[in-house]
Design a protein around this motif. Structure first.
Motif, PDB file in Angstrom:
ATOM      1  N   ARG B 255       0.878  -1.589  -0.231  1.00  0.00           N
ATOM      2  CA  ARG B 255       0.372   0.358   0.242  1.00  0.00           C
ATOM      3  C   ARG B 255       0.909   1.434   0.331  1.00  0.00           C
ATOM      4  NH1 ARG B 255      -4.787   1.840   4.596  1.00  0.00           N
ATOM      5  NH2 ARG B 255      -5.073   3.715   3.915  1.00  0.00           N
ATOM      6  N   HIS B 258       2.593   1.596  -3.306  1.00  0.00           N
ATOM      7  CA  HIS B 258       1.833   1.879  -4.327  1.00  0.00           C
ATOM      8  C   HIS B 258       0.841   3.298  -4.398  1.00  0.00           C
ATOM      9  CE1 HIS B 258      -0.488  -2.102  -4.595  1.00  0.00           C
ATOM     10  NE2 HIS B 258       0.033  -1.794  -6.214  1.00  0.00           N
ATOM     11  N   GLU B 259       0.950   4.377  -2.976  1.00  0.00           N
ATOM     12  CA  GLU B 259       0.339   5.316  -2.777  1.00  0.00           C
ATOM     13  C   GLU B 259       1.571   6.265  -3.406  1.00  0.00           C
ATOM     14  OE1 GLU B 259      -2.204   5.200   1.197  1.00  0.00           O
ATOM     15  OE2 GLU B 259      -0.332   5.718   1.509  1.00  0.00           O
ATOM     16  N   TRP B 283      -1.956  -7.039  -4.900  1.00  0.00           N
ATOM     17  CA  TRP B 283      -1.599  -6.489  -6.048  1.00  0.00           C
ATOM     18  C   TRP B 283      -0.313  -5.920  -6.414  1.00  0.00           C
ATOM     19  CZ3 TRP B 283      -2.324  -7.962 -11.128  1.00  0.00           C
ATOM     20  CH2 TRP B 283      -1.721  -6.945 -12.291  1.00  0.00           C
TER      21      TRP B 283
END
Lengths: 332, 332
Positions: B255, B258-259, B283
């Motif tokens: 996460r 991704h961010e 993912w």
DNA sequence: ATGAAAGCGCTAACAT
DNA sequence: ATGTTAGCGCTTTCAT
């Protein structure tokens, strides 16, 4: 056969002997009643307990009192995050009241048998989160089993039932999608006409004056959502938004979308339902409707154990919209 | 107080009376022994049971036999997917042998107390997946409690212990990273020097002739991984690969990546450990080392219940490398 | 093949 | 305030 270590267990009689009192006094001391015990005596007893390493025999107690200080929980699949949270919350609530929890996975058809077996174990109540036919509920209740139905659609008279308001939750989810300008909104989940979430989806669309988008039937699992997602990306009539019945299924859908490079929420916005922890950590994080599982579990336990106000049988808990990136909240 | 519905429960005596036999025969029939029963008689008994809706009282049985046909499981957090799977697998294994499972969340310090309470409930064995001090293990065992330690590092003499080979698992994970050409490999997890996975990471790097990359301490949660990931992306010395102690933590790391738009595995490859279902649906999907939880649970139960060959105390289960997109497997 | 009866360890009504 | 004791429902030994 479970061989005990030939360690003759210490009984209440041993404690009584060691403390120089009667067995009754040991009981009175350990149970704080029903008769008073002089402080000094109680101290002697407690000391004896400590020294001897005495452990009360719950089976004997249960036999005598007709209650075991245990409650039962029957779920379809305790490793499903939603039910795992339910189980944990129930355990917490039970433990706080001195009760232990026995969890049974009843995905198979014989939920009734499981409930009966639990009843045989003298549990003080059973929370059932599996579908149960009305006849069975009636039989079970008639045979003196204290039940609490969790998220079930059979508000049987006289049977306690707790459920979150999936219908209005689903509606709220679809409204959220509508508010974001979507007019082509699909559905993923159980597509049986009577399904509550499906009906919520339909209802919201009707109220919004928007024609229903495609329905993608999906089992309650990541795999189910994945398969539905694959259908979706392959179809010509791709909606711009999706209401997905559970977070788990949404996670599966996301995977299918990622694999085809479909961007969420730009190309397809998603709202799902449950509010499990994994909804926060998917990519993008899911906008979802959270079921107040912990509160529901707590209330169910309180009811079973008689700590609840009457009258609130059949309570419906509202869901809470949690807006995240899959619809309505910008990506960082 | 749990009010029973004043439905006087049916006992074995009722069944005996109805079937016109003695209570002993009812027992013989229901338990298939220890004495034979004529077929016709047995049929009469079974019929009486059915008609009367008789449910054997497990508490009485437990009191008499000194065993309850229940086993206990103490985990740090039953809603953690890894432990949720353990709990489910344990329940399955127990259920298959006619035992019920009592799950206790023992994240707090009083694991010993929980174990004792379970013992008081006459469970036939307890699987403990929480850290337990050696003294406590000794005391518990001495007091006649049948224990099986799960994934713990205290191979106490005489106590059954089952664990997966986290050390070699971690090594294999790091080797996988090395094979993919990485030479700057970080670690996320418990950074206490004695941590098994940390040691595996170090060992593999040493054998690979590669200097250890940065260590990012992280609690065992998605949040813990997320925080570590945020540290990582903000740092100047960013590794090109990461060994993460658990899938959950890896999900948190993902996460954070991704961010910040860091691409996995192109910019950072990841290998984690556990093999929980969510590792497949993150993912990108996580390359991970799967612990054979179900098998371990089954074996632990078999051991507790005496269905296991002796000699295999302290068994170490190998992990299985599952190659997915986060390292080693092309994205679709 | 069937039955009678002695407990298992605990609670609580009923003594004292 | 403390003690005695009768079961709770079941299993199983020891008759028959």
């Amino acid at each position: 056969m479970p061989s005990d270590l030939s360690k003759k267990a210490i009984t209440r009689a041993d404690v009584a002997r060691y403390a120089g009192v009667s067995t009754a006094v040991v009981s009175y001391t350990l149970n704080n009643g029903p008769k008073p015990v002089a402080f000094a005596t109680a101290e002697r007893v407690r000391n004896a307990v400590r020294v001897l390493g005495y452990r009360p025999n719950a089976a004997a107690r249960a036999l005598k009192r007709g209650s075991s200080d245990m409650i039962g929980l029957v779920v379809p699949d305790s490793s499903n995050p939603f039910f795992a949270e339910l189980a944990q919350a129930t355990e917490d609530a039970a433990e706080a009241l001195g009760y232990a929890l026995v969890v049974i996975n009843g995905n198979d058809s014989d939920v009734v048998q499981h409930v009966n077996r639990l009843a045989g174990r003298q549990v003080d109540g059973i929370i059932v989160a599996c579908d149960l036919r009305l006849v069975d509920i009636a039989n079970l209740t008639a045979s003196g089993i204290r039940l609490s139905l969790f998220n079930q659609l059979h508000p049987t008279e006289g049977t306690h039932a707790i459920g979150s308001d999936l219908f209005n939750g689903a509606k709220a989810g679809v409204f959220h999608l509508l508010q974001h300008g979507h007019t082509h909104i699909g559905f993923v989940g159980n597509t049986t006409p009577s399904d509550t979430r499906l009906r919520g989806w339909e209802d919201a669309l009707r109220e919004g004056g928007v024609a229903p988008g495609p329905r993608y039937p999906a089992g309650y699992s990541r795999e189910g959502g994945y398969a539905a997602g694959q259908k979706l990306v392959a179809s010509s009539d791709r909606p711009t938004a999706l209401f997905v019945s559970t977070d788990m299924q949404a996670v599966g859908v996301l995977r299918a979308l990622h694999e085809r490079g479909v961007e969420v929420p730009r190309e397809i916005a998603i709202v799902s339902l449950d509010g499990t922890p994994e909804s926060e950590y998917s990519w993008p994080a899911l906008t979802t409707l959270r079921q107040p599982v912990r509160q529901m579990a707590k209330d169910a336990v309180a009811h079973l154990l008689g700590h609840a106000e009457a009258a609130d049988d059949h309570r419906l808990y509202p869901l809470e919209l949690v807006v995240r990136q899959s619809c309505g909240c910008a990506l960082p």
